[in-house]
Structure formats: structure tokens, C-alpha cells
Design an enzyme around this catalytic site. Structure first.
Site, PDB file in Angstrom:
ATOM      1  N   CYS A  31       1.726 -18.309 140.193  1.00  0.00           N
ATOM      2  CA  CYS A  31       2.922 -17.633 139.648  1.00  0.00           C
ATOM      3  C   CYS A  31       4.198 -17.863 140.443  1.00  0.00           C
ATOM      4  O   CYS A  31       5.163 -18.412 139.921  1.00  0.00           O
ATOM      5  CB  CYS A  31       2.756 -16.128 139.517  1.00  0.00           C
ATOM      6  N   ASP A 265       3.873 -20.012 133.127  1.00  0.00           N
ATOM      7  CA  ASP A 265       4.040 -20.527 134.494  1.00  0.00           C
ATOM      8  C   ASP A 265       2.817 -21.293 135.007  1.00  0.00           C
ATOM      9  O   ASP A 265       2.922 -22.070 135.948  1.00  0.00           O
ATOM     10  CB  ASP A 265       4.437 -19.407 135.477  1.00  0.00           C
ATOM     11  N   ASN A 266       1.650 -21.068 134.428  1.00  0.00           N
ATOM     12  CA  ASN A 266       0.478 -21.865 134.814  1.00  0.00           C
ATOM     13  C   ASN A 266      -0.587 -21.754 133.743  1.00  0.00           C
ATOM     14  O   ASN A 266      -0.470 -20.944 132.821  1.00  0.00           O
ATOM     15  CB  ASN A 266      -0.079 -21.448 136.186  1.00  0.00           C
TER      16      ASN A 266
END
Ligand SMILES: *[C@@H]1O[C@H](CO)[C@@H](O)[C@H](O)[C@H]1NC(C)=O
Ligand SMILES: *[C@@H]1O[C@H](CO)[C@@H](O)[C@H](O)[C@H]1NC(C)=O
Ligand SMILES: *[C@@H]1O[C@H](CO)[C@@H](O)[C@H](O)[C@H]1NC(C)=O
Ligand SMILES: *[C@@H]1O[C@H](CO)[C@@H](O)[C@H](O)[C@H]1NC(C)=O
Ligand SMILES: *[C@@H]1O[C@H](CO)[C@@H](O)[C@H](O)[C@H]1NC(C)=O
Ligand SMILES: *[C@@H]1O[C@H](CO)[C@@H](O)[C@H](O)[C@H]1NC(C)=O
Ligand SMILES: *[C@@H]1O[C@H](CO)[C@@H](O)[C@H](O)[C@H]1NC(C)=O
Length: 462
Positions: A31, A265-266
Site C-alpha cells: 500500500c 494500489d496492488n
């Protein structure tokens, strides 16, 4: 995140006018470093945010003094954009060290940021620098809905004289996976998909992938299926948010004049290589992110194969808003030319870097006394998902002909993993020993260059 892809598609189906960027990656699957890359357009080795702790620069004083002052909202603000942020910012944002909630990052006119990491209830916001404490009433506090409501208010009250930019950052589908009451019974038959590398042994991989129990015990399977289902449930409120926002833009007659980006974000894994749940690995399931865009000049219902990175979001947004990109300090590049060739010319980059600094705890996890120190995320069943020596850097060649990944670990084995994703999309076989040494040497050289690149040298690697 990646595995929610068909759900995300449902969200933007509203208007059927989107482009799917099918090869979107984060340059670091965690994050705080990833969000710092989204904001600055820089690789972690340039913005200096290495993990989710203040000591690793997550919302640290150093971050606030330097990289944050050059983040893209600052440039939008200079062009008189009215800017709005709501939701999770950086994991350590607003904590007592530093200025706490009174710190409003430069460039944001309207600021509703979550203090600390993901929550759905019982959280604190910084509202334009003032603390606002929330409880657990669905009607008053459910964070995804609150973000949606405040964004609609912002659009309602904006000045029509100037353009606007909103960034909505719901924690969903992050843990603790608290769905809205009306969605808590949805997807009761949904389980994590058992395809690809699901519950495959991580043989010939770095040591962290050699420690999970294989096959996974039923306790791990139950845990990950529950997480998978709850994540989907929380996304139904994100779905509502997207719908409300699109309808609002339509009613104020700005929809056809606005770019909408939908991303994360991922990535995330649930059971791949017998790792129960997490991100932080170099494999596709953790580094790929969903990315869908709609807006002026973008032909609908296309899929773009060219690689796009999270460090490209800031330059793309600045490009759209009219910032002269030669004046900004970014490692990424605008992908507006790929999405809207009628608006911009531009080339695709064939090589990119993914870099990750492992997180660990200096002491042994009391729940897993058999394990030593230096590890983290050891649940369920004491399978660890991260460690100080899960520190790696990878170079990826992805150019339409070749799809090759080469990774080096900073551990005592100096472990190397190589995948030919053309023949092995699930990364089941580490082909290090089968690959031509000249190719390995070229990849190693490219990796060394990228690990210290800055600006142009990140885009022009040969
Ligand atoms: C934190 O950021 C500062 C300034 O950018 C940098 O000098 C330092 O090395 C970073 N810390 C870590 C742990 O990378
Ligand atoms: C919120 O906090 C209150 C008071 O500590 C607690 O009783 C409640 O269970 C919490 N709600 C949630 C959803 O965590
Ligand atoms: C959001 O707005 C709707 C409609 O006004 C309202 O019913 C809901 O309670 C609000 N939720 C939050 C968390 O503000
Ligand atoms: C792209 O480049 C060509 C050749 O230089 C030029 O004629 C054209 O106008 C450019 N298009 C855009 C959208 O910039
Ligand atoms: C984050 O990075 C800092 C600086 O390298 C390090 O001291 C700290 O232990 C790291 N935090 C975790 C949880 O790994
Ligand atoms: C990585 O660190 C862990 C925990 O300190 C240790 O047990 C393991 O042997 C190390 N592995 C390598 C390959 O460095
Ligand atoms: C990767 O696999 C493809 C398809 O089998 C093959 O054509 C190609 O030569 C391989 N690349 C390398 C570098 O081994």
C-alpha cells in the site's frame, strides 16, 4: 484488485464506454510505497518510501518535506483545478508523530483523509486539517458511502469556472472486509478460484515460497474463501459509489468532458502457491492491478496490451490537464497516447522495474513460537507472507514478442527467479537454469540500470 476484475467491469458497464488496460502493474506491491508512487510518478528508490512504517518513510517528515510537495495535485492546483480527496491516503497519515491531522498535503483544496490504515467504521478523518471522529452507524459512518456522498457534494458546490479533479480512495476491499449490512449475505456460494497456481507447491522459488504447507490445510482454505467472499461484498458499495458518481457527472453535464480512472494500489492472492492471503510477492497475482479508463478521445470497448505502470498515472493525469511534462520530476510516462492516439503521439516502454523491500518484525511472533525473528504476516496457520529478506528487484521485458521476468533477491542465497510468461503465464517453472546466459546477463545489466534510474533514464533503458 486483480481478482475482482469481472466485478470491476460490472461497475463501469454502466456506460459501456471504457478502455481496459490489460497489462497494468504496480512497481511495488504494498500500500504505502505504491500509493506514494501513484502520487509522485516515481519508483520507490526515488521517493524513498519503502514500507508501511514511518521509519520506512510512510507519511514521514522527509516524505512531507520533499516528495509530497512535488506530487501531481500540486501541479493541478497551479492550473487552478479544484481538487478533492476522500478516503485512505498513506497508512501512517495523521498519526501523532509529525503534524498529525493538521497536515493537509499541498495541492488539495478539499481534504477528507482517513487517519491510518484501512477501516470501515470507528475511524478518524482529517477534514481540511480538523479531526472528525466516526462511530459505527451504517447511515452516518460507513466509509465507502461517506466518500461517495462527499464527492457528490463537492461536485454540486464546485465553481463551474474552473476544472476539477477528484481522487476517491475507499479502503474496500482491504481487510477488515466489513460489508454494508445489505450486502453481507451476497456471494454465499463464491469461493476463491482453484485455477492457475492455486495450491501448487512453490518449488524452485525463493525460501518464503518453500515454507507453506502443501496442500493447504482446510483451515487455510476456509480462511481464504471467507476473505475472498467478503472482499467481493465490500466492493458492492464501491460499485454503488461508481454508479452515483457517473450519474452525477451526467446530471451536471460533465460526463463526456471528464476522464475516469479506475484502479488499485496492488494485486492480491488467495491460495496461489499455497500462500493463504496477501500481496508483497513478485508474481502476476500481486503486481498486476485492474485499470479501466473512460474519457474524451478514448475509443470505447478496447483492450490495450501495452504495459502501463502505477508511476504512469501522475504523468498521464498531468498530461491531460495541460502540465508541461518536461518540467516535472517523474520516472513514469503518460499513456494518453496509447489510449487516445488522436490526441497524442508516444511510444511504449519495453522494460520496467518492480522493486520491493520486505517487512519483518525484530522479534518472534508469539502466535508462532517455532518461527524465528525477521518475519511478518504469519497467519493463518503460521505461514509467513513477508520477511526482511523478501527484498527483491525484477526487470520485465514486455513488448508484444517477449514476456520475460528476471528477479534478484537480497537474501543469503542471492536467489534468482526467471519466468517466461509467454509459455508459462502462471509462473509455475523458474527457468533460470534453462535460459541462455547471454539473456540472463542482459537482464541483469538492465536491472542494475533501472535500480538507480531517474526520470528519462527510467524510460529509455536499452
Ligand atoms: C527516507 O527518505 C529520505 C529522503 O528522501 C531518504 O534519504 C531515506 O533514505 C529514506 N529512508 C529509507 C528507509 O529509505
Ligand atoms: C466501534 O467501537 C465501539 C466502541 O468501542 C464498539 O463497541 C463497536 O463494536 C465498534 N464497531 C465496529 C464495527 O468495530
Ligand atoms: C449517504 O447519503 C445517503 C443519501 O442521502 C444517505 O442515505 C446515507 O445515510 C449517507 N451515508 C453516509 C455514510 O453518509
Ligand atoms: C503525430 O506525429 C505526426 C508526425 O510527426 C504528426 O503529423 C501528427 O500531427 C501527430 N499527432 C498528434 C496527435 O500529435
Ligand atoms: C521499515 O523500514 C525501516 C527502514 O529501513 C526499518 O527500520 C523498519 O524495520 C521497516 N519496518 C518493517 C515493519 O519492516
Ligand atoms: C530469510 O530470513 C529468515 C528469517 O530471518 C531466515 O529464517 C531465512 O533463512 C532467510 N533466508 C534466506 C534465503 O536468506
Ligand atoms: C519463451 O517461450 C516461447 C514460447 O514457448 C518461446 O518461443 C521463447 O523462445 C521463450 N523465450 C525464452 C527467452 O526462452
Amino acid at each position: 484488485t486483480h481478482r475482482c476484475l469481472h466485478l470491476c467491469l460490472h461497475m463501469l458497464k454502466l456506460k459501456e464506454l471504457h478502455i481496459l488496460l490489460s497489462a497494468a502493474f504496480t512497481v511495488t506491491p504494498l500500500c504505502c510505497p505504491s500509493r506514494s508512487s501513484i502520487l509522485t510518478g516515481q519508483y520507490p528508490h526515488n521517493h524513498g518510501v519503502r514500507n508501511n512504517s514511518v521509519s520506512g518513510n510512510c507519511s514521514s517528515i522527509q516524505w512531507q518535506k520533499d516528495p509530497e510537495t512535488e506530487a501531481f495535485p500540486v501541479y493541478l492546483s497551479k492550473l487552478k483545478y479544484q481538487t478533492f480527496y476522500a478516503g485512505k491516503y498513506l497508512n501512517q497519515y495523521g498519526k501523532k508523530d509529525g503534524e498529525g491531522v493538521s497536515h493537509v498535503p499541498p495541492g488539495w483544496d478539499h481534504w477528507h483523509a482517513l487517519v491510518g490504515n484501512s477501516q470501515y467504521y470507528n475511524y478518524t478523518l482529517s477534514v481540511d486539517g480538523k479531526e472528525e471522529v466516526h462511530g459505527d452507524s451504517y447511515e452516518k459512518d460507513y466509509l465507502t458511502d461517506l466518500i461517495a456522498n462527499r464527492s457528490l457534494n463537492f461536485l454540486e458546490n464546485r465553481s463551474p469556472q474552473h476544472p476539477f479533479f477528484l481522487m476517491l480512495s475507499p479502503p474496500a476491499p482491504h481487510s477488515p472486509w466489513t460489508a454494508a449490512p445489505q450486502y453481507q449475505k451476497e456471494f454465499s456460494n463464491v469461493k476463491a478460484p482453484r485455477d492457475g497456481s492455486f495450491d501448487k507447491p512453490g518449488k524452485d522459488k525463493h525460501w518464503l515460497l518453500r515454507q507453506p504447507v502443501n496442500p493447504m490445510p482446510s483451515s487455510s482454505l476456509d480462511y481464504l474463501d471467507n476473505a475472498y467472499r467478503k472482499r467481493w461484498q465490500t466492493l458492492l458499495s464501491v460499485d454503488d459509489m461508481v454508479e452515483m458518481l457517473v450519474k452525477k457527472l451526467e446530471s451536471i453535464k460533465e460526463l463526456d468532458n471528464t476522464y475516469i480512472f479506475y484502479t488499485s494500489d496492488n494485486g492480491y492472492h488467495t491460495g496461489q502457491f499455497s500462500l493463504p492471503i496477501d500481496k508483497r510477492q513478485l508474481y502476476e497475482f500481486d503486481i498486476r492491478v485492474p485499470l479501466m479508463v473512460r474519457g474524451p478521445g478514448i475509443k470505447p470497448k478496447q483492450t490495450l496490451q501495452a504495459p502501463v505502470l502505477n508511476i504512469d498515472l501522475a504523468p498521464t493525469i498531468m498530461d491531460i490537464s495541460g502540465v508541461d511534462l518536461s518540467t516535472v520530476n517523474v520516472d513514469g510516462q503518460s499513456f494518453l497516447s496509447q489510449m487516445a492516439p488522436s490526441l497524442r503521439n508516444g511510444t511504449v516502454r519495453p522494460f520496467f522495474l518492480v522493486e520491493y523491500t520486505g517487512e519483518g518484525h525484530p522479534t518472534t511472533d508469539p502466535a508462532c513460537p517455532k518461527l524465528g525473528p525477521g518475519l511478518s504476516q504469519c497467519f493463518p496457520d503460521c505461514v509467513c507472507e513477508d520477511a526482511f529478506n523478501n527484498t527483491y528487484a525484477c526487470v520485465r521485458t514486455l513488448d508484444g514478442k517477449t514476456d520475460l521476468q528476471y528477479c534478484e533477491f537480497a537474501d543469503t542465497e542471492s536467489f534468482v527467479e526467471v519466468y517466461n510468461l509467454t509459455s508459462d503465464p502462471h509462473q509455475l517453472e523458474n527457468v533460470l537454469k534453462k535460459t541462455d546466459p547471454a539473456i540472463l546477463q542482459a537482464m541483469n545489466q538492465r536491472l542494475i540500470k533501472l535500480q538507480s534510474c531517474e526520470g528519462d533514464s527510467c524510460r529509455d533503458v536499452k
